[in-house]
Write a protein that holds these residues in place. Sequence first.
Motif, PDB file in Angstrom:
ATOM      1  N   LEU A   1       0.832  -1.196   0.000  1.00 43.08           N
ATOM      2  CA  LEU A   1       0.000   0.000   0.000  1.00 43.08           C
ATOM      3  C   LEU A   1       0.869   1.249   0.000  1.00 43.08           C
ATOM      4  O   LEU A   1       1.871   1.341   0.717  1.00 43.08           O
ATOM      5  N   GLY A   2       0.448   2.227  -0.806  1.00 43.79           N
ATOM      6  CA  GLY A   2       1.226   3.443  -0.980  1.00 43.79           C
ATOM      7  C   GLY A   2       1.096   4.425   0.167  1.00 43.79           C
ATOM      8  O   GLY A   2       0.303   4.256   1.096  1.00 43.79           O
ATOM      9  N   ALA A   3       1.872   5.498   0.072  1.00 48.05           N
ATOM     10  CA  ALA A   3       1.975   6.463   1.161  1.00 48.05           C
ATOM     11  C   ALA A   3       0.676   7.189   1.449  1.00 48.05           C
ATOM     12  O   ALA A   3       0.439   7.669   2.561  1.00 48.05           O
ATOM     13  N   HIS A   4      -0.233   7.281   0.462  1.00 46.42           N
ATOM     14  CA  HIS A   4      -1.475   8.029   0.655  1.00 46.42           C
ATOM     15  C   HIS A   4      -2.570   7.199   1.318  1.00 46.42           C
ATOM     16  O   HIS A   4      -3.635   7.730   1.657  1.00 46.42           O
ATOM     17  N   HIS A   5      -2.307   5.917   1.519  1.00 43.78           N
ATOM     18  CA  HIS A   5      -3.327   5.055   2.120  1.00 43.78           C
ATOM     19  C   HIS A   5      -3.178   5.056   3.638  1.00 43.78           C
ATOM     20  O   HIS A   5      -2.059   5.127   4.156  1.00 43.78           O
ATOM     21  N   PRO A   6      -4.298   4.988   4.401  1.00 43.09           N
ATOM     22  CA  PRO A   6      -4.192   4.968   5.868  1.00 43.09           C
ATOM     23  C   PRO A   6      -3.339   3.827   6.401  1.00 43.09           C
ATOM     24  O   PRO A   6      -2.768   3.943   7.492  1.00 43.09           O
ATOM     25  N   ASP A   7      -3.279   2.725   5.662  1.00 37.06           N
ATOM     26  CA  ASP A   7      -2.468   1.580   6.083  1.00 37.06           C
ATOM     27  C   ASP A   7      -1.179   1.490   5.274  1.00 37.06           C
ATOM     28  O   ASP A   7      -0.717   0.405   4.914  1.00 37.06           O
ATOM     29  N   ALA A   8      -0.601   2.623   4.975  1.00 38.83           N
ATOM     30  CA  ALA A   8       0.590   2.689   4.117  1.00 38.83           C
ATOM     31  C   ALA A   8       1.676   1.742   4.611  1.00 38.83           C
ATOM     32  O   ALA A   8       1.946   1.631   5.807  1.00 38.83           O
ATOM     33  N   GLY A   9       2.288   1.054   3.650  1.00 44.51           N
ATOM     34  CA  GLY A   9       3.384   0.148   3.943  1.00 44.51           C
ATOM     35  C   GLY A   9       2.967  -1.287   4.165  1.00 44.51           C
ATOM     36  O   GLY A   9       3.810  -2.193   4.115  1.00 44.51           O
ATOM     37  N   GLN A  10       1.696  -1.527   4.417  1.00 45.85           N
ATOM     38  CA  GLN A  10       1.245  -2.907   4.592  1.00 45.85           C
ATOM     39  C   GLN A  10       1.324  -3.660   3.268  1.00 45.85           C
ATOM     40  O   GLN A  10       1.029  -3.108   2.210  1.00 45.85           O
ATOM     41  N   SER A  11       1.703  -4.926   3.358  1.00 45.00           N
ATOM     42  CA  SER A  11       1.884  -5.735   2.151  1.00 45.00           C
ATOM     43  C   SER A  11       1.173  -7.072   2.291  1.00 45.00           C
ATOM     44  O   SER A  11       1.033  -7.624   3.392  1.00 45.00           O
ATOM     45  N   ILE A  12       0.754  -7.577   1.152  1.00 47.17           N
ATOM     46  CA  ILE A  12       0.242  -8.934   1.047  1.00 47.17           C
ATOM     47  C   ILE A  12       1.060  -9.643  -0.014  1.00 47.17           C
ATOM     48  O   ILE A  12       1.441  -9.050  -1.032  1.00 47.17           O
ATOM     49  N   LEU A  13       1.374 -10.894   0.243  1.00 49.30           N
ATOM     50  CA  LEU A  13       2.118 -11.715  -0.710  1.00 49.30           C
ATOM     51  C   LEU A  13       1.271 -12.938  -1.035  1.00 49.30           C
ATOM     52  O   LEU A  13       0.786 -13.627  -0.136  1.00 49.30           O
ATOM     53  N   ILE A  14       1.081 -13.199  -2.316  1.00 53.51           N
ATOM     54  CA  ILE A  14       0.381 -14.398  -2.771  1.00 53.51           C
ATOM     55  C   ILE A  14       1.328 -15.180  -3.662  1.00 53.51           C
ATOM     56  O   ILE A  14       1.867 -14.637  -4.636  1.00 53.51           O
ATOM     57  N   ALA A  15       1.546 -16.440  -3.313  1.00 49.97           N
ATOM     58  CA  ALA A  15       2.409 -17.314  -4.105  1.00 49.97           C
ATOM     59  C   ALA A  15       1.578 -18.489  -4.601  1.00 49.97           C
ATOM     60  O   ALA A  15       0.815 -19.091  -3.839  1.00 49.97           O
ATOM     61  N   ILE A  16       1.748 -18.814  -5.880  1.00 51.10           N
ATOM     62  CA  ILE A  16       0.924 -19.840  -6.524  1.00 51.10           C
ATOM     63  C   ILE A  16       1.835 -20.841  -7.221  1.00 51.10           C
ATOM     64  O   ILE A  16       2.742 -20.452  -7.959  1.00 51.10           O
ATOM     65  N   ASN A  17       1.576 -22.102  -6.990  1.00 48.90           N
ATOM     66  CA  ASN A  17       2.288 -23.152  -7.701  1.00 48.90           C
ATOM     67  C   ASN A  17       1.254 -24.117  -8.268  1.00 48.90           C
ATOM     68  O   ASN A  17       0.662 -24.916  -7.537  1.00 48.90           O
ATOM     69  N   SER A  18       1.025 -24.035  -9.557  1.00 48.58           N
ATOM     70  CA  SER A  18       0.032 -24.900 -10.191  1.00 48.58           C
ATOM     71  C   SER A  18       0.654 -26.176 -10.753  1.00 48.58           C
ATOM     72  O   SER A  18      -0.055 -27.015 -11.310  1.00 48.58           O
ATOM     73  N   SER A  19       1.955 -26.330 -10.588  1.00 52.72           N
ATOM     74  CA  SER A  19       2.650 -27.490 -11.146  1.00 52.72           C
ATOM     75  C   SER A  19       2.643 -28.646 -10.154  1.00 52.72           C
ATOM     76  O   SER A  19       2.186 -28.529  -9.015  1.00 52.72           O
ATOM     77  N   ASP A  20       3.174 -29.768 -10.590  1.00 51.56           N
ATOM     78  CA  ASP A  20       3.273 -30.951  -9.744  1.00 51.56           C
ATOM     79  C   ASP A  20       4.611 -31.048  -9.036  1.00 51.56           C
ATOM     80  O   ASP A  20       4.926 -32.084  -8.426  1.00 51.56           O
ATOM     81  N   THR A  21       5.410 -29.963  -9.104  1.00 49.97           N
ATOM     82  CA  THR A  21       6.747 -29.960  -8.510  1.00 49.97           C
ATOM     83  C   THR A  21       6.872 -28.808  -7.526  1.00 49.97           C
ATOM     84  O   THR A  21       6.464 -27.685  -7.827  1.00 49.97           O
ATOM     85  N   ALA A  22       7.437 -29.068  -6.351  1.00 52.31           N
ATOM     86  CA  ALA A  22       7.647 -28.004  -5.367  1.00 52.31           C
ATOM     87  C   ALA A  22       8.758 -27.070  -5.832  1.00 52.31           C
ATOM     88  O   ALA A  22       9.641 -27.455  -6.619  1.00 52.31           O
ATOM     89  N   HIS A  23       8.722 -25.820  -5.347  1.00 56.66           N
ATOM     90  CA  HIS A  23       9.731 -24.815  -5.683  1.00 56.66           C
ATOM     91  C   HIS A  23      10.257 -24.179  -4.395  1.00 56.66           C
ATOM     92  O   HIS A  23       9.526 -24.068  -3.408  1.00 56.66           O
ATOM     93  N   ASP A  24      11.520 -23.737  -4.439  1.00 60.00           N
ATOM     94  CA  ASP A  24      12.035 -22.898  -3.363  1.00 60.00           C
ATOM     95  C   ASP A  24      11.435 -21.507  -3.519  1.00 60.00           C
ATOM     96  O   ASP A  24      11.462 -20.923  -4.614  1.00 60.00           O
ATOM     97  N   LEU A  25      10.904 -20.969  -2.449  1.00 62.05           N
ATOM     98  CA  LEU A  25      10.320 -19.633  -2.463  1.00 62.05           C
ATOM     99  C   LEU A  25      11.261 -18.686  -1.741  1.00 62.05           C
ATOM    100  O   LEU A  25      11.447 -18.757  -0.522  1.00 62.05           O
ATOM    101  N   ARG A  26      11.905 -17.812  -2.514  1.00 62.37           N
ATOM    102  CA  ARG A  26      12.866 -16.856  -1.954  1.00 62.37           C
ATOM    103  C   ARG A  26      12.239 -15.468  -1.980  1.00 62.37           C
ATOM    104  O   ARG A  26      11.736 -15.017  -3.008  1.00 62.37           O
ATOM    105  N   LEU A  27      12.291 -14.783  -0.841  1.00 69.19           N
ATOM    106  CA  LEU A  27      11.652 -13.478  -0.696  1.00 69.19           C
ATOM    107  C   LEU A  27      12.675 -12.413  -0.366  1.00 69.19           C
ATOM    108  O   LEU A  27      13.746 -12.703   0.190  1.00 69.19           O
ATOM    109  N   PRO A  28      12.334 -11.160  -0.675  1.00 68.43           N
ATOM    110  CA  PRO A  28      13.254 -10.074  -0.332  1.00 68.43           C
ATOM    111  C   PRO A  28      13.473 -10.003   1.176  1.00 68.43           C
ATOM    112  O   PRO A  28      12.571 -10.340   1.958  1.00 68.43           O
ATOM    113  N   PRO A  29      14.664  -9.576   1.617  1.00 66.41           N
ATOM    114  CA  PRO A  29      14.939  -9.472   3.059  1.00 66.41           C
ATOM    115  C   PRO A  29      14.171  -8.303   3.679  1.00 66.41           C
ATOM    116  O   PRO A  29      13.485  -7.544   2.995  1.00 66.41           O
TER     117      PRO A  29
END
Length: 658
Positions: free
Chosen positions: A590-618
């Motif tokens: 959420l941007g600076a003009h929103h009352p909840d500025a800085g809040q984030s949501i992350l959605i990760a999707i894997n539609s394959s039959d193989t697992a993946h390593d999920l690496r996120l920013p620090p």
Amino acid sequence: MVLFMSVCFPSPYVLGAQLHPSGCRFTLYAPDQDCVHLLLWHQGHQPQRLAMREYKRGYWTRDVADVVAGQEYSFEVLQDGQTWYLADPYAQAVTGPLRYQPPYSPSQSTLLARCQVVDHESFDWQGVSSPQRAIQDTVIFETHVKGLTQQHPDVAPVQQGRYLGLVSPTMLAFYQQHQINCLQLLPITSCLPEPHLLSQQKTNYWGYNPYVWMAPDPRYAEKSAVNELKTAIRELHRHDIEVILDVVFNHTAEGGEGGPILHYKAFDHAMYLHDGQQLRNYTGCGNTLDIRHPAALKQVLDTLCMWVTDYHVDGFRFDLAATQGRNGDTFNPQNAFFLAIAQDPILSKVKLIAEPWDIGPDGYQLGQFPINWAECNDKIRDTTRSLWRGDPGILQDFATRLMGSRDVFSAAHWPDHLPINYVTYHDGFTLQDVVSYAKRHNHANGENNRDGHGDNRSANYGVEGPTNNPDIIEVRRRQKRNMMASILFSLGTPHILMADVLGHSQQGNNNAYCQDNPISWLNWQTQDHDWSNWLATMIARRNAIVPRFIDALSGTQRHCNQITWRHPNGDPIHDHQWSKLQALSCQITLGAHHPDAGQSILIAINSSDTAHDLRLPPNHQWRIVCDTATGETTVAPLASCQRLAAKSFLVCIDGDWL
């Protein structure tokens, strides 16, 4: 000085049966008739037959003294050399049996056409008001009045399958437990089965063959459909639950050529679209309402206003709503119907949901309705089912659906013009059947399994129908979690079939419109409580998370937020890679003009039959709020490098603001 007390009589242009201090004024619009009689029915006696006066071209009226609420009445006309008894299209209650023996005949019309005078002023609303919930804060639960409680062992027998069953203590507790804040009722206006169903001793269980639009169906009441429905709505409102009615204004039960003569065919044949002498069939039901006809427009608007003012409903879902926008063979989102609603002080304030198509030319109109309307989004249904079934090349389109289908529903018009996101509706498989059947099984409908949609995008995962194989059962549960999470955490208003809350199966029937039996009635004895509890938790989290992101991405604020798409390994996704993706992550901040500025949501999707390593920013403190791989509901921290399981949908928030 002598004071005179005037008696206020209804206008002769107010159609229907209007009570006044000294009796009742009956008014009918029947421009096709040269003579109309009013019949007042008294138990055990011949009807009182009164000639009506044509007040002005087409308007017939008659005042009758001492008539009170509860009086039964109908109209009599001569049509094609035969005497027919006809229902009042403006009747607010019906008492006749809502079935007949085909072919419909004048003698059968004696009973069927009977209507009843109603007094709306006498009901006590006890000061209870509507929740008036914003559309982005709403989760719609679609249900059938009868099917919801007909088999519930803890609902009193006298209330099972009825309006009052909706607000029995057991059901009110169920709504609270499962985060249910809006019920969308399949049609509850009086309807008639189609002739072919009557010939087979079946009924139109769903209610999509309307007879009298203003009259609640008496089959769902013990005594008074009017008062019992009002009581149900009042008590739902008292418990902060809204009520949306599914309404059918695209056709009536008079059907096409050869269909029964119930009202309009004799009173005002111009109510329907014509092709020469034939009725046009853009609904699949034989006839099509012509909303351009002033009487048709007035009838629909008057009906909607009645449901809001007299029953306090919170909105409407319009079946085959493209018909309401028809200008003959084309669709016009600026036609008189839409403009009339937009300026109406009553109707402009309620929720308006379009099923944005019919089967006529120019019939598919997703995204084309006025900006004060929400629309049922079939694209997310099809894409979600295809994605999790394993169809290739789907994830790119699903990413668009996840973000609110903004290719169709411009965020400039959010939140007023939001998609209604669903994976199941009353017409089609239940969610349990989407993961249990590869093909439809509609033999019980009596049409040799030819009816119903053929493109179900379903899979059975090894066995057609029920199974005791634990591996198949677990795959099915995960796929149900994947599809429901896809709907709940996509941007828009979720729509959930109440049958799916329980894990109900219709035995593979994807068109159970005529199944007034346990195929359709919810089986509370077999409720999957683990599934129901998981779903209730996810709905609560959706309600706490998603609306703020819809708000931030709506209107002029929509460009002030950051949306980042990555591969599971953290690399950015380039344009040429999208078409072959099987896994990704999306972060919205959420941007600076929103009352909840800085809040984030992350959605990760894997539609394959193989697992993946999920690496996120620090420098983030991600917490998992939904992980369909396990079905766990505990909020847990997400490691900086975590495995993204095969066939899974992961939702995280940054911080502890949930």
